[in-house]
Write a protein that holds these residues in place. Structure first.
Motif, PDB file in Angstrom:
ATOM      1  N   UNK A   1       0.824  -1.211   0.000  1.00 46.46           N
ATOM      2  CA  UNK A   1       0.000   0.000   0.000  1.00 46.46           C
ATOM      3  C   UNK A   1       0.859   1.263   0.000  1.00 46.46           C
ATOM      4  N   UNK A   2       1.952   1.232   0.709  1.00 45.18           N
ATOM      5  CA  UNK A   2       2.783   2.436   0.811  1.00 45.18           C
ATOM      6  C   UNK A   2       3.817   2.552  -0.307  1.00 45.18           C
ATOM      7  N   UNK A   3       3.917   1.527  -1.155  1.00 46.97           N
ATOM      8  CA  UNK A   3       4.937   1.554  -2.203  1.00 46.97           C
ATOM      9  C   UNK A   3       4.392   1.271  -3.602  1.00 46.97           C
ATOM     10  N   UNK A   4       3.286   0.538  -3.677  1.00 46.85           N
ATOM     11  CA  UNK A   4       2.804   0.060  -4.966  1.00 46.85           C
ATOM     12  C   UNK A   4       3.505  -1.200  -5.423  1.00 46.85           C
ATOM     13  N   UNK A   5       4.529  -1.645  -4.698  1.00 45.45           N
ATOM     14  CA  UNK A   5       5.272  -2.857  -5.054  1.00 45.45           C
ATOM     15  C   UNK A   5       4.523  -4.090  -4.562  1.00 45.45           C
ATOM     16  N   UNK A   6       4.505  -5.135  -5.373  1.00 40.99           N
ATOM     17  CA  UNK A   6       3.863  -6.383  -4.984  1.00 40.99           C
ATOM     18  C   UNK A   6       4.757  -7.165  -4.035  1.00 40.99           C
ATOM     19  N   UNK A   7       4.194  -8.119  -3.284  1.00 40.33           N
ATOM     20  CA  UNK A   7       5.028  -8.936  -2.388  1.00 40.33           C
ATOM     21  C   UNK A   7       6.190  -9.625  -3.106  1.00 40.33           C
TER      22      UNK A   7
END
Length: 413
Positions: free
Chosen positions: A111-117
């Motif tokens: 949520x805070x980065x837009x990066x997926x796990x």
């Protein structure tokens, strides 16, 4: 309005009794990019345009994220909480899937980065990093003995950069109303044990934010109660009612602090990082007992400590000795009503997302165990986790489906 595509999304993403993330379109991971786009910034992929097609000339976005309040919980509490019904009437509720794993440590880093796990590498609440020879809890950044890891820095827990510098570069002022301070935004902290303190913290943010602005408010109380009491409990219902009473009050405060002419340019969003499923503590399998007895099959840290703690009870990462991967996979497949994913299958199916980073690949277990509806863990070290009722982290539809509810402030007055 409740978006009619809920059933279509469920059917499209279903895999038997499990539900897979919709990373390419209707996914929680695309909320930060959507917020940024509405405010004239670029912070990565956004939701399909129809998710916000009704909203033009937005100068302020306010997101209330209620931890663990998934679509099933919204449906379950709608009749008891008039505010939810009113929000549906004036706005729209769009179903999304969350990421996998459906748990806070992974989802909130997204949520805070837009990066997926698969990119940031936070595989669950618990993380084992072989390069650091450390096991730790990701969000509190603590070992199980309460000390901080010594061979990895807090900044390296997640392999990603936050969206907030991009928002700032575009002139967007970001305020966080959370129980913990944020270094990259304007913080407004409150005591999570006393929801009355939330109101003052939010009022401070609403009155001080200069548009274009983004206010993010995080409320973890429902999730915390669900772990001990379950979703189908009076304690959970009371906490949900109090939480949304505070949200409703915050929206009223926001309306008072906003000029009437600007209320149509303020978008209010309600969402969640994941949903919840009630397990049965009497039946939650214990991996440290017969017929599993898995502790001796695990790889160890250099000091000989078995690598138990990776993932969570609904998303168990097993780091096994090479000669034990096959027999353990066979045993778990036979004994559990669960999906037992091999590392290669996880990567091929892009379960945590595409484009895996080296950080993710080294932290990924040899096997990933996702039970259909129970929690699976180590009772010899953490019996309390097997005693939880409400859990999340897996691929049950009630964990995976979340609301993305939106309405303009003027429609909520």
């Amino acid at each position: 309005m409740f978006d009619a595509d809920a059933q279509a999304l469920r059917e499209r993403q279903s895999d038997g009794d499990y539900l897979l993330p919709a990373y390419d379109d209707w996914c929680f991971s695309r909320i930060p990019g959507t917020v940024a786009d509405l405010l004239g910034a670029d912070a990565g992929p956004r939701l399909p345009a129809e998710a916000t097609a009704d909203y033009d000339d937005v100068s302020r976005v306010v997101v209330f994220l209620v931890d663990g309040f998934g679509l099933a919980q919204w449906d379950g509490e709608r009749d008891r909480i008039p505010f939810l019904r009113e929000f549906e009437r004036t706005g729209r509720v769009t179903p999304l899937t969350t990421v996998f794993p459906s748990e806070t440590a992974a989802a909130m880093n997204t949520f805070h980065s837009g990066a997926l796990p698969s990119e940031h590498g936070v595989v669950g609440w618990n993380v084992y990093d072989p390069d650091a020879d450390e096991m730790f809890e990701a969000l509190p950044f603590l070992r199980k003995d309460g000390t901080q890891p010594e061979r990895i820095d807090r900044a390296d827990v997640a392999d990603c950069e936050s969206v907030y510098p991009d928002l700032a570069a575009a002139g967007v002022e970001t305020h966080h109303v959370t129980p913990f301070p944020s270094e990259e935004t304007v913080p407004h902290t409150y005591d999570p044990e006393d929801l009355s303190t939330f109101s003052d913290a939010f009022a401070e943010a609403a009155e001080s934010a200069a548009d274009p602005s983004y206010i993010f408010a995080y409320l973890p109380q429902t999730d915390a109660v669900a772990h001990g009491e379950g979703v189908d409990s009076e304690a959970y219902r009371e906490t949900a009612a109090e939480t949304f009473a505070r949200v409703e009050n915050a929206i009223a405060t926001l309306a008072e602090a906003t000029d009437e002419d600007d209320a149509g340019e303020t978008l209010v969003c309600l969402t969640a990082d994941h949903g919840l499923v009630d397990t049965d503590p009497e039946r939650n399998p214990d991996l440290s007992e017969t017929p599993f007895d898995l502790v001796s099959d695990l790889r160890t840290l250099t000091d000989g400590t078995p690598i138990r703690f990776s993932g969570s009870p609904r998303n168990v990462h097993l780091h096994l000795r090479d000669d034990r991967i096959e027999p353990v996979s066979d045993l778990l497949t036979t004994e559990l009503d669960a999906r037992v994913f091999r590392k290669r299958e996880v990567l091929e199916r892009e379960l945590f997302g595409p484009a895996p980073s080296p950080t993710f690949e080294r932290r990924l277990g040899d096997l990933v165990v996702v039970h259909r509806d129970l929690g699976v863990w180590y009772g010899d070290e953490e019996p309390g986790n097997l005693g939880f009722v409400g859990m999340h982290g897996g691929l049950h539809p009630d964990e995976m489906l979340i609301p993305f509810a939106t309405a303009t402030l003027d429609s909520l007055r």
